[in-house]
Write a protein that holds these residues in place. Structure first.
Motif, short mmCIF file in Angstrom:
data_model
loop_
_atom_site.label_atom_id
_atom_site.label_comp_id
_atom_site.label_asym_id
_atom_site.label_seq_id
_atom_site.Cartn_x
_atom_site.Cartn_y
_atom_site.Cartn_z
N SER A 209 -15.53 14.23 93.75
CA SER A 209 -16.93 14.45 93.40
C SER A 209 -17.33 13.70 92.14
O SER A 209 -18.42 13.13 92.05
CB SER A 209 -17.19 15.95 93.22
OG SER A 209 -16.34 16.49 92.21
N GLY A 210 -16.41 13.66 91.15
CA GLY A 210 -16.71 12.93 89.92
C GLY A 210 -16.81 11.44 90.14
O GLY A 210 -17.73 10.78 89.65
N ASP A 211 -15.84 10.89 90.92
CA ASP A 211 -15.89 9.45 91.22
C ASP A 211 -17.08 9.10 92.09
O ASP A 211 -17.66 8.02 91.98
CB ASP A 211 -14.60 9.03 91.91
CG ASP A 211 -13.41 8.99 90.96
OD1 ASP A 211 -13.65 8.98 89.73
OD2 ASP A 211 -12.25 9.01 91.42
N ALA A 212 -17.45 10.01 93.00
CA ALA A 212 -18.62 9.75 93.85
C ALA A 212 -19.88 9.66 93.02
O ALA A 212 -20.76 8.82 93.28
CB ALA A 212 -18.75 10.87 94.90
N ALA A 213 -19.98 10.49 91.99
CA ALA A 213 -21.15 10.42 91.10
C ALA A 213 -21.19 9.10 90.34
O ALA A 213 -22.25 8.49 90.17
CB ALA A 213 -21.13 11.59 90.13
N LEU A 214 -20.01 8.65 89.88
CA LEU A 214 -19.96 7.36 89.18
C LEU A 214 -20.31 6.21 90.12
O LEU A 214 -21.02 5.27 89.73
CB LEU A 214 -18.57 7.15 88.59
CG LEU A 214 -18.22 7.96 87.34
CD1 LEU A 214 -16.76 7.73 86.95
CD2 LEU A 214 -19.14 7.58 86.19
N PHE A 215 -19.83 6.30 91.35
CA PHE A 215 -20.14 5.23 92.30
C PHE A 215 -21.63 5.24 92.65
O PHE A 215 -22.23 4.18 92.85
CB PHE A 215 -19.31 5.37 93.58
CG PHE A 215 -19.49 4.22 94.53
CD1 PHE A 215 -18.82 3.03 94.33
CD2 PHE A 215 -20.36 4.32 95.61
CE1 PHE A 215 -19.00 1.96 95.19
CE2 PHE A 215 -20.54 3.27 96.48
CZ PHE A 215 -19.86 2.07 96.27
N ALA A 216 -22.22 6.43 92.72
CA ALA A 216 -23.66 6.50 92.96
C ALA A 216 -24.43 5.84 91.83
O ALA A 216 -25.44 5.14 92.06
CB ALA A 216 -24.09 7.96 93.12
N ALA A 217 -23.96 6.02 90.60
CA ALA A 217 -24.60 5.36 89.47
C ALA A 217 -24.46 3.84 89.57
O ALA A 217 -25.40 3.09 89.29
CB ALA A 217 -23.99 5.86 88.15
N ALA A 218 -23.25 3.38 89.97
CA ALA A 218 -23.03 1.95 90.16
C ALA A 218 -23.97 1.40 91.24
O ALA A 218 -24.55 0.31 91.09
CB ALA A 218 -21.58 1.68 90.53
N ALA A 219 -24.10 2.15 92.34
CA ALA A 219 -24.97 1.71 93.43
C ALA A 219 -26.43 1.66 92.97
O ALA A 219 -27.18 0.76 93.37
CB ALA A 219 -24.82 2.65 94.62
N ALA A 220 -26.83 2.61 92.13
CA ALA A 220 -28.20 2.61 91.62
C ALA A 220 -28.46 1.39 90.75
O ALA A 220 -29.53 0.76 90.83
CB ALA A 220 -28.47 3.90 90.85
N ILE A 221 -27.49 1.01 89.93
CA ILE A 221 -27.64 -0.18 89.07
C ILE A 221 -27.70 -1.44 89.92
O ILE A 221 -28.55 -2.32 89.71
CB ILE A 221 -26.50 -0.25 88.05
CG1 ILE A 221 -26.56 0.96 87.10
CG2 ILE A 221 -26.57 -1.55 87.25
CD1 ILE A 221 -25.37 1.06 86.17
N LEU A 222 -26.79 -1.53 90.90
CA LEU A 222 -26.82 -2.68 91.80
C LEU A 222 -28.13 -2.74 92.56
O LEU A 222 -28.73 -3.81 92.74
CB LEU A 222 -25.65 -2.61 92.78
CG LEU A 222 -24.27 -2.95 92.23
CD1 LEU A 222 -23.19 -2.60 93.25
CD2 LEU A 222 -24.18 -4.42 91.87
N GLY A 223 -28.59 -1.59 93.05
CA GLY A 223 -29.84 -1.55 93.78
C GLY A 223 -31.02 -2.01 92.94
O GLY A 223 -31.91 -2.71 93.44
#
Length: 541
Positions: A209-223
């Motif tokens: 869950s913690g890594d998923a939240a970090l990856f969501a943040a990465a995806a938001a920056i890329l997006g």
């Protein structure tokens, strides 16, 4: 694939790269030779792209037979891979078509307006083709930077303070987007340990869950980086001004560059955040839908407020990008298929319009607008010479430009008989398809925006057409060369051909969508491809 076809995937990258390098060795005064080399290279790219599209179309619709090219014979996810499927093949063909049209148009005069035009143009094609073919985020960043570096040269090609100011703003915005891209990719690698797109899709469901939240943040920056490139609101203030200031061939190529951001969003969102992504499935879809609709609104207002044809074309890019982003955000398969049809149709129409704008603006004298306002204010010139104008034949040049202008207006507004009508009709029909449930308010809002944006485009184009052709103050006939008019007519004929061949085209788009909605086929195809000359993944001695 066997034999020489094994290496065909890398040709769209190597061919313009080698061609651009060769032209660097030629003296700048040998522009005719450079133009011939560039045109031959671009035609060859179109032929190769069509062959690759036919190869991609022979694979199963579930995407299980993607064509993978391993650079250095290193398998994914450790090595660099190029991946060919229906979507990437479609974008290669579209890029090659626009490349031929823009380059042919530039041979009339624009290639002489500054140094190294042909080399920069080929590097632009190389970067676009590489971005469409790459299978990992790191090399997407590399090709992204290569095409941006080339686009800086194209947007500044020529002279004039307006172009320089717009170009500097364009450079600053894209450097910011590159910075965000680098941060997002670094964060994604830190969380998952890979940048291969297929490997990312395979690892996402197992994240904590913690890594998923970090990856969501990465995806938001890329997006955010890709949405800046696509011209999404509120990150699109730079686009109309820059595209309006660029030369006509550069602006025509920028029509496909804005679609690169949409392509990457569609690719990553369907692959990484598909139904198998666990808690992250469908991440960001709502934001894409809302952001796309706001972009349509902003572009529509810009279209109505535009006082020049070039700015009208730039705002039309925003309407097109907003429609694509919002349609991707719906996540519906039928809508995605219609979206791909609209992507091709709108790109052809906008590119043709950018080329046509320069030709139409030659009709009017630089002081014609001021003179027209003055005469209208004093009521002069309303009836003068009316009797003399009755029965006078329209010059062939004016008739051709006027007919092409009407065709562009119909295409961009989404009216028959051009493909824009089929694209918008297919989008609306797909949105209204439900399983017996009530149509959502967002769907009605999207349909309303599509209708209003088309009406606004028709009003703006009609107003500009009357000003340019009907209310002309003088009888000047601009000098238009065949080499300039032919690309415009060819792009419009292609759009008309999409209408005639709407059935086969939609079948291809639906097969592309089916593969995108089954990302496991893409993942398995990339990760299971063995090294050449290996047995069960191990290299032979």
């Amino acid at each position: 694939m066997t034999g020489m076809l094994d290496h065909l995937i890398i040709v769209p990258i190597l061919l313009p790269l080698v061609s651009g390098a060769v032209m660097l060795l030629l003296a700048e005064r040998r522009r005719a030779l450079k133009g011939g080399i560039g045109l031959a290279t671009t035609v060859a790219l179109l032929i190769v792209s069509i062959v690759l599209l036919r190869l991609a179309d022979t694979s199963p619709a579930d995407g299980s037979a993607v064509k993978v090219y391993q650079l250095g014979n290193w398998p994914a996810p450790f090595g660099i891979v190029l991946v060919l499927d229906r979507l990437s093949a479609l974008m290669l063909v579209l890029t090659s078509v626009l490349g031929i049209a823009a380059l042919l148009f530039s041979l009339a005069r624009w290639h002489r307006a500054g140094p190294r035009f042909h080399t920069i143009f080929q590097l632009q094609l190389m970067g676009l083709n590489g971005a469409f073919l790459t299978g990992d985020l790191f090399n997407l960043f590399v090709f992204f930077e290569a095409l941006l570096a080339a686009s800086y040269g194209l947007v500044l090609h020529g002279d004039g303070i307006v172009r320089v100011r717009a170009g500097l703003a364009y450079v600053a915005i894209n450097l910011t987007a590159s910075f965000l891209f680098l941060i997002g990719a670094s964060l994604a690698y830190g969380v998952t340990g890979t940048l291969n797109m297929a490997d990312l899709a395979a690892r996402i469901p197992a994240l904590s869950s913690g890594d998923a939240a970090l990856f969501a943040a990465a995806a938001a920056i890329l997006g955010t980086a890709f949405l800046m490139k696509a011209g999404a609101w509120p990150l699109n203030f730079w686009l109309p001004t820059t595209y309006a200031a660029a030369s006509a061939p550069a602006a025509a190529m920028f029509a496909i560059m804005s679609k690169l951001g949409v392509y990457v969003i569609l690719r990553l969102w369907m692959l990484v955040f598909g139904p198998d992504a666990g808690p992250l499935a469908g991440f960001g879809g709502g934001w894409l839908l809302v952001g796309g609709m706001l972009t349509i609104m902003f572009g529509t207002v810009g279209v109505l407020a535009s006082q020049s044809l070039s700015r009208l074309a730039g705002c039309s890019v925003l309407v097109s990008s907003g429609t694509l982003i919002a349609a991707v955000g719906t996540g519906d398969g039928a809508v995605i298929g219609a979206t791909l049809f609209y992507l091709v149709s709108s790109t052809l129409g906008i590119a043709a319009f950018f080329l046509l704008v320069e030709l139409v603006e030659r009709i009017r004298d630089p002081g014609a607008d001021v003179l027209a306002v003055t005469m209208e204010a004093y009521g002069e010139g309303e009836d003068e010479g009316l009797a003399d104008e009755i029965g006078i034949a329209i010059p062939a040049t004016i008739a051709t430009l006027g007919g092409s202008f009407i065709a562009c207006a119909l295409l961009l507004a989404g009216l028959p008989p051009f493909s824009g009508f089929i694209a918008k009709f297919a989008l609306m029909a797909a949105m209204l398809e439900t399983d017996g449930t009530a149509v959502q308010a967002s769907t009605w809002t999207m349909i309303g925006l599509l209708t209003v944006s088309g009406l606004a485009t028709l009003i703006a184009m009609t107003r500009s057409g009357i000003s340019s052709f009907w209310a002309r103050i003088d009888d000047r006939v601009p000098r238009v060369r065949i080499i300039e008019m032919a690309p415009v007519l060819a792009l419009l004929l292609l759009a008309l051909g999409l209408t005639v061949g709407g059935g086969p085209t939609m079948r291809y788009m639906e097969a592309t969508t089916q593969a995108l909605r089954a990302p496991q086929g893409y993942v398995t195809g990339v990760l299971s491809t063995e090294r050449v000359g290996s047995a069960q993944g191990r290299a032979n001695p």
